[in-house]
Design a protein around this motif. Structure first.
Motif, PDB file in Angstrom:
ATOM      1  N   ASP A  30     -66.657 -30.764-131.507  1.00  0.00           N
ATOM      2  CA  ASP A  30     -66.765 -30.821-132.963  1.00  0.00           C
ATOM      3  C   ASP A  30     -67.268 -29.486-133.517  1.00  0.00           C
ATOM      4  O   ASP A  30     -66.727 -28.952-134.494  1.00  0.00           O
ATOM      5  CB  ASP A  30     -67.733 -31.959-133.325  1.00  0.00           C
ATOM      6  N   THR A  31     -68.283 -28.914-132.873  1.00  0.00           N
ATOM      7  CA  THR A  31     -68.885 -27.679-133.387  1.00  0.00           C
ATOM      8  C   THR A  31     -68.039 -26.452-133.085  1.00  0.00           C
ATOM      9  O   THR A  31     -67.837 -25.605-133.957  1.00  0.00           O
ATOM     10  CB  THR A  31     -70.297 -27.485-132.785  1.00  0.00           C
ATOM     11  N   TYR A  32     -67.543 -26.341-131.882  1.00  0.00           N
ATOM     12  CA  TYR A  32     -66.932 -25.070-131.464  1.00  0.00           C
ATOM     13  C   TYR A  32     -65.394 -25.070-131.418  1.00  0.00           C
ATOM     14  O   TYR A  32     -64.790 -24.022-131.339  1.00  0.00           O
ATOM     15  CB  TYR A  32     -67.496 -24.651-130.098  1.00  0.00           C
ATOM     16  N   THR A  69     -76.651 -28.399-131.941  1.00  0.00           N
ATOM     17  CA  THR A  69     -75.551 -29.155-131.342  1.00  0.00           C
ATOM     18  C   THR A  69     -76.037 -29.887-130.087  1.00  0.00           C
ATOM     19  O   THR A  69     -75.673 -31.045-129.852  1.00  0.00           O
ATOM     20  CB  THR A  69     -74.386 -28.205-130.986  1.00  0.00           C
ATOM     21  N   ASN A  81     -76.106 -38.376-129.426  1.00  0.00           N
ATOM     22  CA  ASN A  81     -74.805 -39.021-129.230  1.00  0.00           C
ATOM     23  C   ASN A  81     -74.747 -39.692-127.853  1.00  0.00           C
ATOM     24  O   ASN A  81     -74.231 -40.803-127.709  1.00  0.00           O
ATOM     25  CB  ASN A  81     -73.700 -37.956-129.351  1.00  0.00           C
ATOM     26  N   SER A  89     -63.193 -30.628-135.417  1.00  0.00           N
ATOM     27  CA  SER A  89     -63.500 -32.060-135.431  1.00  0.00           C
ATOM     28  C   SER A  89     -62.303 -32.927-135.046  1.00  0.00           C
ATOM     29  O   SER A  89     -62.467 -33.979-134.442  1.00  0.00           O
ATOM     30  CB  SER A  89     -63.998 -32.447-136.821  1.00  0.00           C
ATOM     31  N   HIS A  90     -61.081 -32.481-135.404  1.00  0.00           N
ATOM     32  CA  HIS A  90     -59.926 -33.318-135.113  1.00  0.00           C
ATOM     33  C   HIS A  90     -59.589 -33.359-133.619  1.00  0.00           C
ATOM     34  O   HIS A  90     -58.760 -34.149-133.197  1.00  0.00           O
ATOM     35  CB  HIS A  90     -58.721 -32.883-135.936  1.00  0.00           C
ATOM     36  N   MET A 117     -74.451 -28.912-140.065  1.00  0.00           N
ATOM     37  CA  MET A 117     -75.202 -27.746-139.579  1.00  0.00           C
ATOM     38  C   MET A 117     -74.470 -26.462-139.962  1.00  0.00           C
ATOM     39  O   MET A 117     -75.081 -25.456-140.316  1.00  0.00           O
ATOM     40  CB  MET A 117     -75.376 -27.834-138.053  1.00  0.00           C
ATOM     41  N   LYS A 118     -73.126 -26.528-139.897  1.00  0.00           N
ATOM     42  CA  LYS A 118     -72.336 -25.348-140.283  1.00  0.00           C
ATOM     43  C   LYS A 118     -72.469 -25.064-141.779  1.00  0.00           C
ATOM     44  O   LYS A 118     -72.486 -23.916-142.205  1.00  0.00           O
ATOM     45  CB  LYS A 118     -70.865 -25.567-139.925  1.00  0.00           C
ATOM     46  N   ASP A 172     -64.263 -50.566-132.131  1.00  0.00           N
ATOM     47  CA  ASP A 172     -64.705 -49.213-131.743  1.00  0.00           C
ATOM     48  C   ASP A 172     -65.781 -49.276-130.667  1.00  0.00           C
ATOM     49  O   ASP A 172     -65.753 -48.520-129.703  1.00  0.00           O
ATOM     50  CB  ASP A 172     -65.291 -48.476-132.965  1.00  0.00           C
ATOM     51  N   ARG A 199     -69.675 -33.645-129.251  1.00  0.00           N
ATOM     52  CA  ARG A 199     -70.405 -32.810-130.200  1.00  0.00           C
ATOM     53  C   ARG A 199     -70.041 -31.330-130.064  1.00  0.00           C
ATOM     54  O   ARG A 199     -69.912 -30.624-131.055  1.00  0.00           O
ATOM     55  CB  ARG A 199     -71.921 -32.998-130.046  1.00  0.00           C
ATOM     56  N   TYR A 223     -78.081 -32.954-131.154  1.00  0.00           N
ATOM     57  CA  TYR A 223     -77.219 -34.047-131.626  1.00  0.00           C
ATOM     58  C   TYR A 223     -76.339 -34.595-130.504  1.00  0.00           C
ATOM     59  O   TYR A 223     -75.958 -35.774-130.520  1.00  0.00           O
ATOM     60  CB  TYR A 223     -76.398 -33.610-132.841  1.00  0.00           C
ATOM     61  N   GLU A 270     -63.074 -29.003-142.163  1.00  0.00           N
ATOM     62  CA  GLU A 270     -62.985 -29.921-141.020  1.00  0.00           C
ATOM     63  C   GLU A 270     -62.127 -31.119-141.405  1.00  0.00           C
ATOM     64  O   GLU A 270     -62.239 -31.634-142.514  1.00  0.00           O
ATOM     65  CB  GLU A 270     -64.381 -30.450-140.627  1.00  0.00           C
ATOM     66  N   ALA A 271     -61.294 -31.568-140.454  1.00  0.00           N
ATOM     67  CA  ALA A 271     -60.519 -32.799-140.654  1.00  0.00           C
ATOM     68  C   ALA A 271     -60.975 -33.804-139.605  1.00  0.00           C
ATOM     69  O   ALA A 271     -60.959 -33.502-138.412  1.00  0.00           O
ATOM     70  CB  ALA A 271     -59.033 -32.517-140.508  1.00  0.00           C
ATOM     71  N   GLU A 301     -65.593 -52.059-136.693  1.00  0.00           N
ATOM     72  CA  GLU A 301     -66.559 -51.380-135.836  1.00  0.00           C
ATOM     73  C   GLU A 301     -66.667 -52.074-134.478  1.00  0.00           C
ATOM     74  O   GLU A 301     -66.954 -51.443-133.462  1.00  0.00           O
ATOM     75  CB  GLU A 301     -67.925 -51.395-136.547  1.00  0.00           C
ATOM     76  N   MET A 357     -77.416 -22.899-134.048  1.00  0.00           N
ATOM     77  CA  MET A 357     -76.302 -23.865-134.006  1.00  0.00           C
ATOM     78  C   MET A 357     -76.184 -24.518-132.622  1.00  0.00           C
ATOM     79  O   MET A 357     -75.955 -25.716-132.510  1.00  0.00           O
ATOM     80  CB  MET A 357     -74.997 -23.131-134.346  1.00  0.00           C
ATOM     81  N   LYS A 367     -65.523 -47.727-126.970  1.00  0.00           N
ATOM     82  CA  LYS A 367     -66.479 -46.720-126.495  1.00  0.00           C
ATOM     83  C   LYS A 367     -67.209 -47.205-125.246  1.00  0.00           C
ATOM     84  O   LYS A 367     -67.385 -46.446-124.287  1.00  0.00           O
ATOM     85  CB  LYS A 367     -67.490 -46.380-127.602  1.00  0.00           C
TER      86      LYS A 367
END
Lengths: 426, 290
Positions: free
Chosen positions: B252-254, B5, B12, B257-258, A233-234, B217, B249, B8, A219-220, B214, B1, B221
Motif C-alpha cells: 500500500d505504501t510503496y 508503515t 494489521n 493501494s490497488h 501518512m503520505k 471478508d 501495508r 501499522y 490512490e485507488a 463483512e 514513513m 481473510k
C-alpha cells in the motif's frame, strides 16, 4: 349444528377459491415496477423505501390514468448484489433478466449500483424493451452508448447525478476552498470502480491541472478496503492541504475514523457515503466537524427550504419509515423516477414501452432535486440553480452536529469554515 | 514513513491473527472447517449493537452475553449439525457455509444495513508512537492479540482440557483410548472458536461498521491466513498474519493501494506452490517429503 358449521366451512372454501382469480386479476391489472438493486447496501435499501413511498402516495390518489382507466402501481424488487465486493457482473445481470422475465415490469427503477453492471446490462434492457430509470450507477459511458445508438438504447434513462456533474460540483467546491483559504495541494483517494475512477480522472484533467493545483498523491482502493493508514501518512508527509475522497462503499467510514484518530492536518472534502446523512454525527462519535461532503442530489439525506419539495419528501420519508434518509445518493432520484414514470404513462395513455420512452424524453417537472429535464444522453441535467435544473448539495458538518449547505451558491446557507487546528494558506 | 508503515503493519498483523485464530483453533482440533465463522463474527457484533442500542444494556453485560451466546451457538451447531456429518469434509463445508449464508442473508433481508451499525471504541484517544499517530483501539487490538495467543498457548499446554485438545488434534483414535471424549472436545472447539470470533468482532468492528458483507471478508481473510500458515497450526497463523499483514501495508505504501489484494493473493499462491501444507502445516507433510 354440525351441518350448519360444515355449510359455513364449505361456503368459506368456495369463496376463497373464487377469490383467488379475483386477487390475481387485481395483480394483473396493476402496473408492475421492477426494482433491481443491491438491497444489502444502504443506498439500495433506502432507494427501495423511497420507491415504495412514491408508489403509496400515487396509489392513495387513485393510481395512474392509463387511457380511460386508472391503474395502481405495484413494486417488485430483486437483490442483484452488484455492489458487494467480488460479485461478478454476470451474476447481477441474471437478477436483472430474472425480474424482467418473471415479473414483466412496465419499467425498471433504481437499477445496478456499479456502472460496469449497467453498461453490460444495457443490452438486456434493449433486448426486452423495458424502460429503466437508473438512480445509482454514475459513469457517463452509458450516455455515450445511448448517443451512439439512440434507437437501440432509448429505454435507458438516468435521474441521479453522473460523474461529469459530480466533477462540476467537486471542482466548484475546490475552487471555493482555494479562493477562501489559498489551499493548492490535494491528495486524491478513490474507490477502484468505474464511476469513482472516472471522477478522479476528469477532475484532475479539467480542474486541478488547469487551476494550478498540485496533486501530491493519488490512490485507488479496491472495494472492501478498510485500512487507509498508508495514504493518510503520505498526506501528512507530502503536506497535502485537502483530501479528496471519492467512495460509496460502507468501509469508507474507516477513512473518516482514521482521518480523525491520526489527526491528519488536511481538510476532508469530497464524497464518502457514510458522511452524508444526519446519523453520521453519532456514527463518528461527534468528530466530523469541518468535514465536507457532496450529497449527490438534493433530497438525498439533505433538504433545503429553497427547494420546498425536498423538505416535503424528507418529512414524508421520515414519517413513513420512522427514520431520516442517511444515504447521500440515489434516494430522491428513486422517488422522483416514480413520478416521472407516472406522468409519462399518463401522457402516453398507454403502457407501451416506446410510447412511455417518448414521453419520458419530454419530461419537464419541478421535483425534489429541482427542475428535472433530460438531455440527449437521457441524463437528468444537473447545474447550479434548482429553478432551472436539478441540483446536488455540498454540505459541511458544524461543531454542534448540524450540517450547512455551502455549495452551490443558489442554495447555500453559509460559507466553508476551516475546522479547528487547520490554518488558511493565505 | 517506514516506521509508520511498520507500526501499522504490526497492527494489521494483529487484526488478521485475531480474525483467524478462532477458525484455526476449531479446524486444528475437531478438523471441522467452520465456514459459518464469518457469519458468527458478524452475528456477535449485531447482538452487541442490539443489546446496547435497542435494549439499553450496559456495554460489559452485552459483551458477556454475546460471547457466551456465540459459544452456545457454536456448541449447538456441532451437536445438531456437525456431529452427524463429522469426517465428511465436503458435507461439513456445505453445512457450515449454509448456516453462515442464512445468518448473513437474514440480516440483509431484515434491512440491518447502514452506517449506524457500529460498536463503540474503548477510548477515542490517540497516541504518537515514533512520530506516528495511532489510536487506542488499534493499540488495544495489538495487545489483545498478543495476550490471546499467549493465553491459548498456556491453555493448550498447561490445562487438562487444552491437553485433551492437543491429543485429539494429534491423533483422535489414540486420544480415545486415553478416555478423551472426542465429541465433547469437538463441540468445545467449535464453541471456543465461535467465542473467539465474538471477541475479535468486539475489538475490530469499532474501526469500521457492521455489515453482512463483512462476514464474507472475515471468512476469506481467516481462510487465507490459515492456508498460508498451515491449517491447524497456531504458530503458522501468527507467521502467516505477519506475512500478509506486512505485505499489505508495505504494498500500500510503496507500490500502490490497488496492488494490495494482488500481492496477498500472490503470497498465498507462492506458499502453496512451494509448500502445499502451508508454512507450518503438517497435513500433507509425508506426501510432500515423498
Amino acid at each position: 349444528m354440525l351441518r350448519k358449521n360444515g355449510f359455513i366451512c364449505a361456503l368459506l372454501i368456495v369463496s376463497c377459491v373464487f377469490m383467488i382469480p379475483a386477487v390475481n386479476c387485481l395483480a394483473a391489472d396493476s402496473i408492475v415496477i421492477g426494482v433491481p438493486t443491491s438491497t444489502g447496501f444502504l443506498e439500495g435499501k433506502e432507494a427501495l423505501k423511497a420507491v415504495n413511498l412514491a408508489v403509496e402516495e400515487i396509489n392513495a390518489e387513485g393510481g395512474v390514468q392509463v387511457g380511460a382507466e386508472k391503474k395502481l402501481f405495484k413494486v417488485e424488487s430483486v437483490d442483484i448484489r452488484d455492489a458487494a465486493p467480488g460479485v461478478p457482473v454476470p451474476e447481477a445481470l441474471l437478477g436483472l433478466e430474472k425480474i424482467i422475465l418473471e415479473k414483466k415490469p412496465v419499467a425498471l427503477v433504481v437499477g445496478p449500483f456499479r456502472s460496469e453492471a449497467l453498461m453490460a446490462g444495457m443490452d438486456i434492457i434493449a433486448k426486452y424493451k423495458t424502460p429503466l430509470l437508473g438512480t445509482i450507477a454514475m459513469s457517463p459511458a452509458s450516455e455515450g452508448k445511448i448517443k451512439k445508438e439512440p434507437e437501440k438504447y432509448k429505454y435507458i434513462f438516468r435521474t441521479c447525478l453522473n460523474a461529469k456533474y459530480l466533477v462540476k460540483y467537486l471542482a466548484g467546491t475546490m475552487a471555493h476552498i482555494n479562493k477562501e483559504f489559498g489551499f493548492k495541494k490535494v491528495y486524491i483517494m478513490n474507490q477502484d470502480v468505474a464511476w469513482a475512477r472516472k471522477t478522479a480522472e476528469i477532475i484532475t484533467k479539467v480542474y486541478f491541472d488547469k487551476a494550478g493545483w498540485e496533486v501530491v498523491g493519488h490512490e485507488a482502493y479496491p472495494t472492501g478496503t478498510s485500512d487507509f493508514s498508508s495514504a493518510l501518512m503520505k498526506v501528512r508527509a507530502k503536506g497535502a492541504q485537502v483530501i479528496l475522497p471519492i467512495f460509496d462503499m460502507p468501509q469508507s467510514g474507516s477513512l473518516v475514523k482514521q482521518w480523525n484518530s491520526m489527526k491528519v492536518p488536511a481538510l476532508l472534502a469530497g464524497f464518502i457515503s457514510p458522511l452524508a446523512g444526519p446519523g453520521a454525527w453519532k456514527t463518528f462519535d461527534q468528530k466530523i466537524s469541518g468535514a465536507i461532503n457532496c450529497n449527490f442530489e438534493m433530497g438525498s439525506a439533505i433538504s433545503s427550504a429553497k427547494v420546498p419539495k425536498s423538505k416535503a419528501f424528507a418529512d414524508a420519508y421520515a414519517k413513513k419509515w420512522g427514520a431520516s434518509i442517511e444515504a447521500g445518493h440515489g434516494i430522491s432520484p428513486s422517488y422522483e423516477s416514480i413520478y416521472l414514470l407516472a406522468e409519462a404513462i399518463e401522457r402516453a395513455g398507454s403502457l407501451d414501452a416506446d410510447a412511455i420512452v417518448a414521453e419520458l424524453k419530454k419530461t419537464d417537472r419541478e421535483g425534489v432535486m429541482g427542475r428535472i429535464k433530460f438531455d440527449e444522453g437521457h441524463q437528468v441535467i444537473y447545474d447550479m440553480d434548482p429553478k432551472t435544473s436539478a441540483v446536488a448539495a455540498v454540505i459541511q458538518w458544524n461543531d454542534d452536529g448540524t450540517r450547512t449547505i455551502v455549495f452551490p451558491k443558489s442554495i447555500a446557507d453559509g460559507g466553508i469554515k476551516l475546522p479547528a487546528g487547520l490554518k488558511a494558506a493565505k | 514513513m517506514f516506521i509508520g508503515t511498520t507500526l501499522y503493519a504490526l497492527i494489521n498483523t494483529s487484526i488478521l491473527a485475531l480474525m483467524a485464530i478462532g477458525f484455526n483453533l476449531t479446524f486444528g482440533i475437531s478438523g471441522v472447517a467452520n465456514f459459518a465463522y464469518g457469519a458468527i463474527y458478524i452475528l456477535a457484533a449485531y447482538c452487541i449493537w442490539g443489546m446496547i442500542n435497542l435494549l439499553q444494556l450496559p456495554y460489559l453485560l452485552a459483551v458477556a452475553i454475546a460471547v457466551l451466546g456465540n459459544m452456545v451457538l457454536g456448541a449447538l451447531i456441532y451437536r445438531f449439525v456437525l456431529l452427524r456429518i463429522r469426517g465428511q469434509a465436503l458435507s461439513e463445508v456445505i453445512a457450515t457455509f449454509g448456516i453462515g449464508l442464512a445468518i448473513l442473508e437474514l440480516f440483509s433481508y431484515f434491512g440491518w444495513v447502514g452506517f449506524e451499525y457500529t460498536l463503540p471504541v474503548f477510548s477515542d484517544r490517540s497516541f504518537i508512537i515514533a512520530g506516528t499517530y495511532i489510536d487506542f483501539q488499534r493499540i488495544a487490538i495489538a495487545g489483545f492479540a498478543a495476550v490471546l495467543i499467549f493465553g491459548l498457548w498456556i491453555f493448550t499446554h498447561h490445562t487438562s482440557v487444552g491437553l485433551a485438545f492437543r491429543g485429539i488434534a494429534q491423533d483422535e483414535r489414540t486420544a480415545l483410548t486415553f478416555g478423551i471424549d472426542s465429541d465433547r472436545i469437538g463441540a468445545l472447539s467449535v464453541s471456543i472458536g465461535a467465542g473467539l470470533a465474538a471477541l475479535a468482532a468486539l475489538f475490530i468492528i469499532p474501526l469500521g461498521s457492521i455489515s453482512p458483507g463483512e462476514g464474507y471478508d472475515v471468512l476469506i481473510k481467516a481462510l487465507a491466513v490459515c492456508i498460508i500458515g498451515g491449517l491447524g497450526s497456531t504458530g503458522g497463523v501468527v507467521l502467516a498474519s505477519f506475512i500478509v499483514g506486512f505485505a499489505e501495508r508495505f504494498t500500500d505504501t510503496y507500490i500502490g493501494s490497488h496492488w494490495t489484494m494482488i500481492v496477498s493473493l500472490a503470497a498465498i499462491l507462492i506458499v502453496l506452490t512451494v509448500k502445499p501444507s502451508g508454512l507450518l502445516g503438517k497435513q500433507k507433510e509425508l506426501e510432500e517429503r515423498i
